[in-house]
Design an enzyme around this catalytic site. Structure first.
Site, mmCIF file in Angstrom:
data_model
loop_
_atom_site.group_PDB
_atom_site.id
_atom_site.type_symbol
_atom_site.label_atom_id
_atom_site.label_comp_id
_atom_site.label_asym_id
_atom_site.label_seq_id
_atom_site.Cartn_x
_atom_site.Cartn_y
_atom_site.Cartn_z
ATOM 1 C CG PHE A 51 18.506 27.861 10.491
ATOM 2 C CD1 PHE A 51 18.458 28.749 11.564
ATOM 3 C CD2 PHE A 51 17.326 27.559 9.831
ATOM 4 C CE1 PHE A 51 17.251 29.329 11.956
ATOM 5 C CE2 PHE A 51 16.121 28.127 10.216
ATOM 6 C CZ PHE A 51 16.091 29.018 11.290
ATOM 7 C CG ASP A 101 17.463 20.534 7.389
ATOM 8 O OD1 ASP A 101 16.852 20.768 6.335
ATOM 9 O OD2 ASP A 101 17.345 21.241 8.418
ATOM 10 C CE LYS A 160 14.274 27.275 3.612
ATOM 11 N NZ LYS A 160 13.950 28.665 3.845
#
Ligand code: PLP
Length: 399
Positions: free
Chosen positions: A137, A222, A251
């Protein structure tokens, strides 16, 4: 306002683009959240690995207010002091020399993909293809979506940008087979977050790094979900001894204030020249200040080390549960990014936990994800674990 009337309003005015639980939060403090009717919840998800320091951390709140009173935004024609200091801090922490700031994780990945493409065009003889993992993702924007190896997110939005391929996670031969003379980058999460909390094996990561070196392919990690202490190291790649040429963060970096970052080595970053890529705000003053404070608190409280230790203890606890509760099929994760794979659907478990005041996430139809704040105390951890255990135990039908 009462929660029921807010939910009715939401049903009328909010876009129905995600499936939400019928809860409206109005306040957070540390590992606790409070809904608009005053019910208290323990948050074992942290806004999906965002609130590394818990909700409304006093130092973050103070930094935000002070920055709001000082300066927030100037445009990308100029610098902000905090922007430069944050870039310097991240570069020192990672050893990746250059930093670009974005507003989100998806945008950090877009920047990474564009940088890889530009580098491929200029330094790799026009190579452009990017290989990422199945079940990965990387975000919802078109480039990040094209790199996301999950057809369920992609199908409705075809055609997606070209030049993306997928290979099997933790299966080196699949990546070897996917490489073509056009491959310019591998993009990988070292623990797949949305894919169900799947940690990469050291053999796979080391093999992939060797493959990338052999073919002159860029390695992009990532670290949007795994970065900044979540796995028990500042960056998950430190567990594997493999440093990428490009890394993305978001985040926990802004801890709830929109901020992403794309870091690259000096050599790769040089492919971007003025005009190639930009964003008006790119996080902005509030976010840079918050990120500087987050990093300071993490360092002072040695949160990555604490997370590593706590993660080990939780794995031990869950393995003990597994012996007792046959519905737990597998326990996996790294640091405080953990999952329980169940033999039964996970959504009802998340619903029952929520009902009893504990937030956990049904990350896949059969797995429960846990990502509590990294600074969670025993006093919050214990009752949350007891509650989860009770809910799981309640599912076991006596024979
Ligand atoms: C590994 C990873 N990459 C990218 C993203 C996208 O980040 P954002 O939602 O901030 O765009 C996420 C979000 O969950 C993620 O977990």
């Amino acid at each position: 306002m009462e929660m029921q009337s807010l939910l009715e309003k939401a049903d009328r005015v909010m876009m129905k683009n995600v499936s939400r639980f019928p809860v409206v939060f109005s306040r957070g403090e540390g590992a606790y959240l409070y809904d608009t009717d005053g019910k208290r919840y323990l948050d074992f998800l942290s806004g999906i690995a965002v609130h590394a320091l818990g909700h409304s951390h006093p130092r973050i709140a103070k930094a935000l207010v002070e920055q709001a009173e000082k300066i927030v935004h100037v445009s990308n024609y100029f610098y902000l002091e905090e922007q430069i200091l944050l870039a310097e801090k991240l570069a020192a922490l990672s050893g990746l020399e250059r930093v670009f700031f974005s507003n989100s994780g998806a945008e950090a990945n877009e920047a990474a993909l564009k940088l890889a493409r530009k580098y491929g065009r200029e330094k790799l003889g026009g190579k452009y293809e990017i290989i990422s993992a199945e079940k990965s993702f990387h975000g919802r924007t078109f480039g990040a979506l094209a790199a996301t190896g999950q057809p369920k997110y992609q199908e409705a939005f075809q055609p997606l940008p070209a030049g993306f391929k997928y290979a099997k996670f933790n299966d080196l031969s699949s990546w070897e087979a996917a490489v073509t003379p056009q491959t310019c980058a591998f993009l990988l999460e070292l623990v797949q977050g949305e894919g169900g909390v799947n940690p990469a094996t050291p053999e796979f990561v080391q093999g992939l790094a060797a493959l990338s070196r052999r073919h002159g392919i860029l390695l992009i990690f990532d670290e949007i979900q795994t970065g900044l202490g979540r796995t028990g190291k500042s960056f998950a790649w430190q567990h594997f001894g493999i440093k990428p040429q490009i890394m993305t963060l978001a985040k926990a970096l802004g801890s709830g204030v929109p901020l992403g970052a794309m870091l690259a080595t000096e050599e790769v970053a040089a492919a971007f020249t003025p005009g190639d890529h930009s964003t008006t705000i790119g996080g902005g003053g509030l976010a840079y200040t918050v990120a500087l404070e987050v990093l300071k608190v993490m360092e002072e409280e040695k949160l990555p080390e604490r997370t590593a230790q706590l993660g080990q203890e939780l794995l031990k606890t869950f393995h003990a549960w597994q012996k007792e509760l046959p519905i737990i099929k597998e326990v996996r994760g790294l640091g405080l990014l953990l999952a329980l794979e169940l033999t039964i659907p996970s959504r009802p478990i998340a619903e029952q936990c929520l009902e009893r005041g504990l937030i956990v996430n049904a990350v896949t139809p059969t797995a429960i994800r846990l990502a509590p704040p990294l600074n969670i105390g025993e006093a919050e951890l214990e009752p949350g674990l007891d509650l989860l255990y009770t809910v799981l135990k309640d599912q076991v039908v006596p024979s």
